[in-house]
Design a protein around this motif. Structure first.
Motif, PDB file in Angstrom:
ATOM      1  N   UNK A   1       2.375 -13.398  -6.123  1.00 39.36           N
ATOM      2  CA  UNK A   1       3.487 -12.976  -6.170  1.00 39.36           C
ATOM      3  C   UNK A   1       3.865 -11.990  -6.006  1.00 39.36           C
ATOM      4  N   UNK A   2       5.509 -11.992  -5.284  1.00 40.61           N
ATOM      5  CA  UNK A   2       6.679 -10.554  -5.772  1.00 40.61           C
ATOM      6  C   UNK A   2       6.407  -9.656  -7.100  1.00 40.61           C
ATOM      7  N   UNK A   3       5.259  -8.524  -7.185  1.00 33.35           N
ATOM      8  CA  UNK A   3       5.115  -7.700  -8.216  1.00 33.35           C
ATOM      9  C   UNK A   3       4.914  -6.599  -7.943  1.00 33.35           C
ATOM     10  N   UNK A   4       4.404  -5.809  -9.340  1.00 34.46           N
ATOM     11  CA  UNK A   4       3.505  -4.686  -9.350  1.00 34.46           C
ATOM     12  C   UNK A   4       2.441  -4.311  -9.936  1.00 34.46           C
TER      13      UNK A   4
ATOM     14  N   UNK B   1      -4.474   0.710  -2.232  1.00 30.48           N
ATOM     15  CA  UNK B   1      -4.065   0.031  -3.995  1.00 30.48           C
ATOM     16  C   UNK B   1      -4.933   1.429  -4.837  1.00 30.48           C
ATOM     17  N   UNK B   2      -5.554   0.705  -4.129  1.00 30.25           N
ATOM     18  CA  UNK B   2      -7.020   2.051  -5.307  1.00 30.25           C
ATOM     19  C   UNK B   2      -6.498   3.534  -4.840  1.00 30.25           C
ATOM     20  N   UNK B   3      -5.808   3.605  -3.566  1.00 26.71           N
ATOM     21  CA  UNK B   3      -5.646   5.174  -4.123  1.00 26.71           C
ATOM     22  C   UNK B   3      -4.187   5.768  -4.211  1.00 26.71           C
ATOM     23  N   UNK B   4      -3.532   4.439  -4.351  1.00 28.21           N
ATOM     24  CA  UNK B   4      -2.572   4.648  -5.172  1.00 28.21           C
ATOM     25  C   UNK B   4      -2.319   4.591  -6.555  1.00 28.21           C
ATOM     26  N   UNK B   5      -3.941   4.178  -6.912  1.00 36.34           N
ATOM     27  CA  UNK B   5      -3.552   3.828  -8.798  1.00 36.34           C
ATOM     28  C   UNK B   5      -3.919   5.205  -9.156  1.00 36.34           C
ATOM     29  N   UNK B   6      -4.780   6.054  -8.232  1.00 33.17           N
ATOM     30  CA  UNK B   6      -5.121   6.937  -9.371  1.00 33.17           C
ATOM     31  C   UNK B   6      -4.448   8.428  -8.723  1.00 33.17           C
TER      32      UNK B   6
ATOM     33  N   UNK C   1       1.470   2.355  -9.938  1.00 31.13           N
ATOM     34  CA  UNK C   1       1.155   0.586  -9.979  1.00 31.13           C
ATOM     35  C   UNK C   1       1.819   0.897  -8.729  1.00 31.13           C
ATOM     36  N   UNK C   2       1.529  -0.185  -7.539  1.00 33.02           N
ATOM     37  CA  UNK C   2       1.694  -0.530  -6.237  1.00 33.02           C
ATOM     38  C   UNK C   2       3.056  -1.452  -5.835  1.00 33.02           C
TER      39      UNK C   2
END
Length: 332
Positions: free
Chosen positions: A118-121, A296-301, A319-320
């Motif tokens: 989906x278009x999502x965060x 996604x992994x880097x952004x989460x932290x 979230x990304x």
């Protein structure tokens, strides 16, 4: 408090405009504490459907002659719209829009990739203790999410990985298939209609596993499959989301069909439609079968982003923002 996320394409920090934020936070604080009967009533199916009617039908019964103006008000790119733009002349029709996803949401041709539904965060996580992404009993209870009476699937996905994809009311509300494979099970679990507002999620107790949801288990280790093992796609209703309509199409939006065991699914194709409002899709993977995308992994932290999940759960959880059919990981 504000809620921020990372926009994937630009890698910039964005601040989310939360719909009915003050009302929702009041519901999950003072109303829940002082009037639990009212809190329970407001999270019921009947109330959620009525609120959806008031927000998307009753106050928007006016037919808009200038659909371009309506699209601009909602932040929708009219060039993405599939079909006659003038048919999207009410708020409900606009929120349930179809888009030319084969043009405006390109998808990798790599057979082993997993794509966003989906278009999502999105926020990746893990059920395995000791992992940096380990998240226990915050967004959901594992056994409840998959189904208390589903021991086969609870065993299959234990210590696996997951990604939460949170749709906001303005988003394109079709879910697409994240992998290619065969449906081996599909079932519905009844529940409440908790809001997926980040503040409400923090104040609730495992809300995603308390809400009504549809679970689709896909076997990808088949001919022409993605080869990533079993994947559970959990589509979760939220406040003002009355139904999840299963409408899989193998070609664009043509000949939509409901899913059943044995249905062959093609990655990237439309699977279902959330009725207007906020909602969430959770993808669950078996242990050691997926490698999530590094950004996604880097952004989460990240610690320089003001996320309500981070402040509420006392660990970096950012979230990304992603678009449907974008790559979110690959089979190991």
């Amino acid at each position: 408090m504000i809620h921020q996320y990372i926009e994937r394409r630009s890698n910039t920090i964005q601040t989310e405009s939360l719909v009915f934020d003050r009302c929702i936070l009041t519901l999950y604080s003072s109303i829940r504490e002082k009037a639990p009967w009212l809190y329970t009533l407001l999270l019921s199916s009947r109330t959620s459907s009525f609120m959806g009617f008031l927000n998307y039908d009753a106050r928007f019964m006016t037919v808009f002659q200038d659909t371009h103006r309506l699209m601009a008000r909602l932040g929708i790119d009219p060039d993405e719209i599939y079909g006659d733009l003038h048919q999207y002349n009410t708020y409900r029709k606009a929120f349930e829009r179809k888009i030319c996803y084969w043009q405006c949401r390109p998808m990798s041709e790599e057979a082993s990739c997993v794509v966003s539904p989906a278009d999502a965060r999105a926020l990746p996580g893990s059920f395995k203790t000791g992992q940096p992404l380990f998240i226990k009993d915050k967004f959901f209870d594992y056994d409840e999410l998959i189904g208390i009476d589903r021991p086969k699937w609870k065993k299959a996905f234990r210590e696996g990985d997951f990604i939460i994809c949170r749709l906001t009311p303005d988003k394109y509300h079709y879910n697409h298939v994240p992998v290619s494979g065969t449906v081996v099970d599909i079932y519905e679990i009844n529940g409440r209609y908790h809001s997926c507002n980040p503040g409400a999620v923090v104040k609730s107790v495992t809300p995603y596993s308390k809400n009504r949801r549809i679970v689709t288990v896909i076997d990808t280790d088949v001919e022409n499959g993605t080869g990533i093992g079993l994947v559970a796609m959990v589509e979760i209703v939220a406040m003002m989301i009355g139904r999840i309509v299963q409408c899989y199409s193998g070609i664009r939006y043509e000949s939509p069909q409901t899913l059943q065991k044995g249905t062959q699914l093609i990655k990237g194709q439309p699977k279902s439609l959330f009725r207007p409002g906020s909602s969430t899709t959770v993808l669950i993977f078996q242990h050691n079968r997926i490698q999530f995308s590094q950004d996604l992994l880097a952004n989460a932290e990240r610690t320089n982003v003001q996320s309500r999940f981070t402040s509420g759960f006392q660990k970096p959880l950012v979230e990304t923002e992603i678009t449907v059919r974008q790559t979110i990981g690959e089979a190991i």
